[in-house]
Design a protein around this motif. Structure first.
Motif, mmCIF file in Angstrom:
data_model
loop_
_atom_site.group_PDB
_atom_site.id
_atom_site.type_symbol
_atom_site.label_atom_id
_atom_site.label_comp_id
_atom_site.label_asym_id
_atom_site.label_seq_id
_atom_site.Cartn_x
_atom_site.Cartn_y
_atom_site.Cartn_z
ATOM 1 N N ARG A 332 100.943 6.339 22.045
ATOM 2 C CA ARG A 332 99.528 5.742 21.966
ATOM 3 C C ARG A 332 99.318 5.472 20.294
ATOM 4 N NH1 ARG A 332 94.891 5.569 24.298
ATOM 5 N NH2 ARG A 332 92.703 5.536 23.058
ATOM 6 N N PHE A 333 98.715 4.257 20.348
ATOM 7 C CA PHE A 333 98.077 3.685 18.960
ATOM 8 C C PHE A 333 96.656 4.074 19.222
ATOM 9 C CE2 PHE A 333 102.329 1.811 18.501
ATOM 10 C CZ PHE A 333 102.382 1.320 17.317
ATOM 11 N N PHE A 353 96.127 1.223 22.199
ATOM 12 C CA PHE A 353 96.576 0.946 23.319
ATOM 13 C C PHE A 353 97.572 2.247 23.676
ATOM 14 C CE2 PHE A 353 99.377 -1.157 20.227
ATOM 15 C CZ PHE A 353 100.513 -0.948 20.818
ATOM 16 N N GLU A 354 98.135 2.123 24.950
ATOM 17 C CA GLU A 354 99.168 3.152 25.223
ATOM 18 C C GLU A 354 100.273 2.830 26.114
ATOM 19 O OE1 GLU A 354 98.740 7.232 28.154
ATOM 20 O OE2 GLU A 354 97.144 6.822 26.271
ATOM 21 N N ILE A 355 101.375 3.510 26.106
ATOM 22 C CA ILE A 355 102.595 2.939 26.606
ATOM 23 C C ILE A 355 103.198 4.373 27.179
ATOM 24 C CG2 ILE A 355 105.086 1.968 26.389
ATOM 25 C CD1 ILE A 355 103.988 0.736 23.587
ATOM 26 N N PRO A 356 103.084 4.508 28.559
ATOM 27 C CA PRO A 356 103.809 5.385 29.210
ATOM 28 C C PRO A 356 105.102 5.481 29.204
ATOM 29 C CG PRO A 356 102.003 4.323 30.726
ATOM 30 C CD PRO A 356 102.432 3.422 29.422
ATOM 31 N N LEU A 377 105.540 -0.053 11.722
ATOM 32 C CA LEU A 377 104.663 1.373 11.911
ATOM 33 C C LEU A 377 105.566 2.065 12.711
ATOM 34 C CD1 LEU A 377 101.111 -0.072 11.949
ATOM 35 C CD2 LEU A 377 102.279 1.217 10.076
ATOM 36 N N LEU A 378 105.791 1.589 13.971
ATOM 37 C CA LEU A 378 106.330 2.530 15.092
ATOM 38 C C LEU A 378 107.628 3.193 14.548
ATOM 39 C CD1 LEU A 378 105.951 3.555 18.016
ATOM 40 C CD2 LEU A 378 107.275 1.585 18.682
ATOM 41 N N LEU A 379 108.498 2.257 13.787
ATOM 42 C CA LEU A 379 109.671 2.718 13.117
ATOM 43 C C LEU A 379 109.511 3.642 11.975
ATOM 44 C CD1 LEU A 379 111.787 -0.531 13.200
ATOM 45 C CD2 LEU A 379 112.314 1.511 14.454
ATOM 46 N N ILE A 389 99.309 6.997 15.108
ATOM 47 C CA ILE A 389 100.252 6.812 16.285
ATOM 48 C C ILE A 389 100.542 8.144 16.872
ATOM 49 C CG2 ILE A 389 102.194 5.776 17.055
ATOM 50 C CD1 ILE A 389 102.440 3.851 14.518
ATOM 51 N N ILE A 390 100.433 8.304 18.160
ATOM 52 C CA ILE A 390 100.511 9.849 18.593
ATOM 53 C C ILE A 390 101.512 9.673 19.698
ATOM 54 C CG2 ILE A 390 99.127 11.455 20.086
ATOM 55 C CD1 ILE A 390 96.573 10.451 18.930
ATOM 56 N N ILE A 391 102.442 10.717 19.568
ATOM 57 C CA ILE A 391 103.438 10.814 20.606
ATOM 58 C C ILE A 391 103.318 12.208 21.452
ATOM 59 C CG2 ILE A 391 106.112 10.863 20.817
ATOM 60 C CD1 ILE A 391 104.926 8.258 19.532
ATOM 61 N N ASN A 392 103.064 12.215 22.623
ATOM 62 C CA ASN A 392 103.112 13.170 23.448
ATOM 63 C C ASN A 392 101.721 14.112 22.895
ATOM 64 O OD1 ASN A 392 105.394 12.349 24.603
ATOM 65 N ND2 ASN A 392 106.631 14.054 24.254
#
Length: 544
Positions: A332-333, A353-356, A377-379, A389-392
């Motif tokens: 999720r951004f 936005f969110e990517i499942p 940013l994601l890298l 940026i949120i992961i789980n």
């Protein structure tokens, strides 16, 4: 911290040994001078035979060998330690550049960075191996000689004490000039290296636009500027050596004259006078040697300034040692914004936005919309200015960057290929991959047809930046690396731009079969995606 102090700190582990060897060298020099005085005094005034002074001569020979051994040991130790220091600095520079990431390197000239890593570090060799050891010897040996001379002849000791500071004072004055011209030389060399690399990399473009002759003149002018800067450094070095020799010779002459006059009027014995006269050149010799290596200080300091500037550059990301979740459930951004340094317009503004997991998402937009910034940013090549940026449910800023990147297979629009074989470039993704896994990855990227055409097949050298491959072949090799990595997240930045329609369709079909979380960054709307996010001027204008 002061630049000289930081360089001295690099040499701290051998400082004690240098001091001990310097003091030992001073006492050996005094003992040798005393032995020579005794031999000449006994033969010249007391008519001693060779047999009577034979013990003294043997002692002088042993002292000379011992002194040679001490100097040799000091040189070997300095050489060994200098090699270790240079290796350490290069490792730290490489580690720092890796920590700073590609966005820092993109803001610098590649040729200048290469010059700093090679010639810059190498310029410190003379500083550590010549300048610093001679600095310690200059301080220690004259001090030991003064301790011995003063009880024997106070007047000569006073003359030595008064004349000795004249040389360091002069070196300090001329050193300011030397430092300025050395910095100019190092900057000229760095600029020449950077420009030459730019020209070599853009040689094809220069030939196409008929600008190669103009660049030849430019390189000739830069080379002449570097020659002029080098000659200025040499001029200062030769002038410094001349002045030191002149001052040293005059100082020894003053000692000789005052000792000669006092010896003539029986104010001092021949043995004392000759002993002090023999020690006088040894008193000034370390200062002369220091002056001869003084220009190494200026060159080394110029290089060190740039080296420590890189080492002190703060990384764009905070390094955390926290682990990365084994399974990525969603990304999720949340109100993410980013503005590049030296710019006022944000590259990204309040992205949410969110990517499942398992979804295929297309990030679409024109050039400059912020797509590559989003990938950076994601890298974790950089951190968001605002938002996260949120992961789980856990912020990406709290995760270990290296561990997180293991979860991503990234294919950029300009993938870098090394000057090695096809197989070595492919195995960068997984060095321990089996041949079956390699063939599977190559098949998914539609790479096998052109590999079979090469006489050496997988052992074919591809040249620097894949010069022996076509654009499409190079892109398929980069895609095969992404398939071979088999990461849970696929991030493709215009990865199929150089492929024909048929190959692109086959690659996308293989990508769909993988069932990985996929982020496709592209200019045009792709087929077979679950979600499309359109960017314009760093903002989401629609998402469906």
């Amino acid at each position: 911290m002061n630049l000289r102090r930081r360089l001295f700190h690099e040499l701290t582990p051998v400082f004690g040994m240098t001091v001990v060897l310097g003091i030992a060298n001073g006492f050996i020099t005094i003992a040798w001078a005393y032995s020579l005085t005794q031999v000449i005094n006994r033969v010249f005034l007391h008519n001693a035979t060779l047999q009577e002074v034979q013990g003294w001569l043997v002692g002088m020979l042993l002292l000379a060998l011992l002194r040679f051994g001490v100097l040799w040991g000091n040189e070997i130790a300095a050489q060994h330690v200098t090699g270790a220091i240079k290796s350490s600095l290069r490792e730290r520079l490489f580690s720092q550049l890796f920590a700073l990431g590609p966005f820092y390197a993109a803001g610098e000239r590649s040729g200048e960075l290469v010059s700093t890593l090679t010639e810059g570090v190498e310029a410190l060799d003379a500083y550590f191996r010549q300048y610093l050891p001679q600095l310690f010897l200059m301080l220690l040996i004259p001090l030991v000689i003064l301790v011995v001379v003063f009880p024997l002849d106070v007047f000569s000791g006073a003359v030595l004490l008064v004349t000795a500071p004249l040389l360091p004072v002069f070196m300090i004055l001329i050193g300011q000039w030397a430092g300025a011209v050395s910095r100019s030389q190092f900057q000229s060399m760095s600029f020449l290296s950077a420009h030459f690399l730019d020209v070599m990399q853009g040689l094809t473009t220069l030939k196409l636009f008929n600008r190669s002759l103009a660049q030849t003149r430019t390189i000739a002018r830069l080379s002449d500027d570097f020659r002029t800067a080098t000659m200025r450094v040499l001029r200062v070095a030769f002038l410094s050596a001349l002045a030191l020799e002149l001052l040293t010779t005059l100082s020894v002459a003053i000692i000789a004259v005052e000792i000669g006059l006092r010896l003539l009027y029986h104010k001092v014995t021949f043995e004392q006078a000759f002993f002090v006269l023999v020690l006088a050149p040894e008193f000034y010799q370390p200062i002369r040697n220091f002056g001869a290596s003084f220009h190494a200080s200026a060159s080394g300091l110029s290089a060190a300034q740039r080296i420590f500037e890189i080492l002190d550059s703060p990384p764009d990301i905070a390094v955390s040692q926290e682990g990365v979740p084994e399974k990525i459930e969603w990304i999720r951004f949340e109100n993410v914004s980013y503005t590049y340094p030296q710019q006022t317009q944000p590259a990204l503004r309040n992205l949410t936005f969110e990517i499942p997991a398992g979804q295929r998402v297309a990030i679409v937009g024109e050039s400059g919309a912020g797509k590559s910034t989003l990938a950076g940013l994601l890298l974790r090549f950089m951190e968001p200015m605002t938002g996260q940026i949120i992961i789980n449910g856990v912020s990406l800023a709290h995760m270990n960057p290296a561990g997180w990147r293991q979860k991503i297979a990234w294919v950029s629009q300009r993938p870098y290929l090394f000057n090695a074989s096809l197989l070595e470039n492919l195995r960068l993704a997984r060095p321990a991959a089996s041949l079956d896994e390699i063939f599977w990855a190559a098949e998914q990227a539609d790479m096998l047809p052109f590999v079979e055409k090469f006489p050496l097949r997988w052992e074919t050298p591809i040249g620097e930046r894949g010069a022996h491959l076509s654009g499409g072949q190079a892109q398929r090799l980069a895609l095969a690396r992404a398939f071979l990595k088999d990461a849970p997240i696929l991030l493709w930045d215009e990865a199929t731009a150089h492929l024909d329609v048929h190959t692109e369709e086959r690659v996308l079909q293989a990508l769909a079969r993988l069932r990985r979380t996929t982020i496709l960054i592209t200019h045009r709307l792709p087929t077979a995606v679950d979600h499309v996010i359109t960017l314009a001027h760093g903002e989401i204008i629609n998402g469906h």
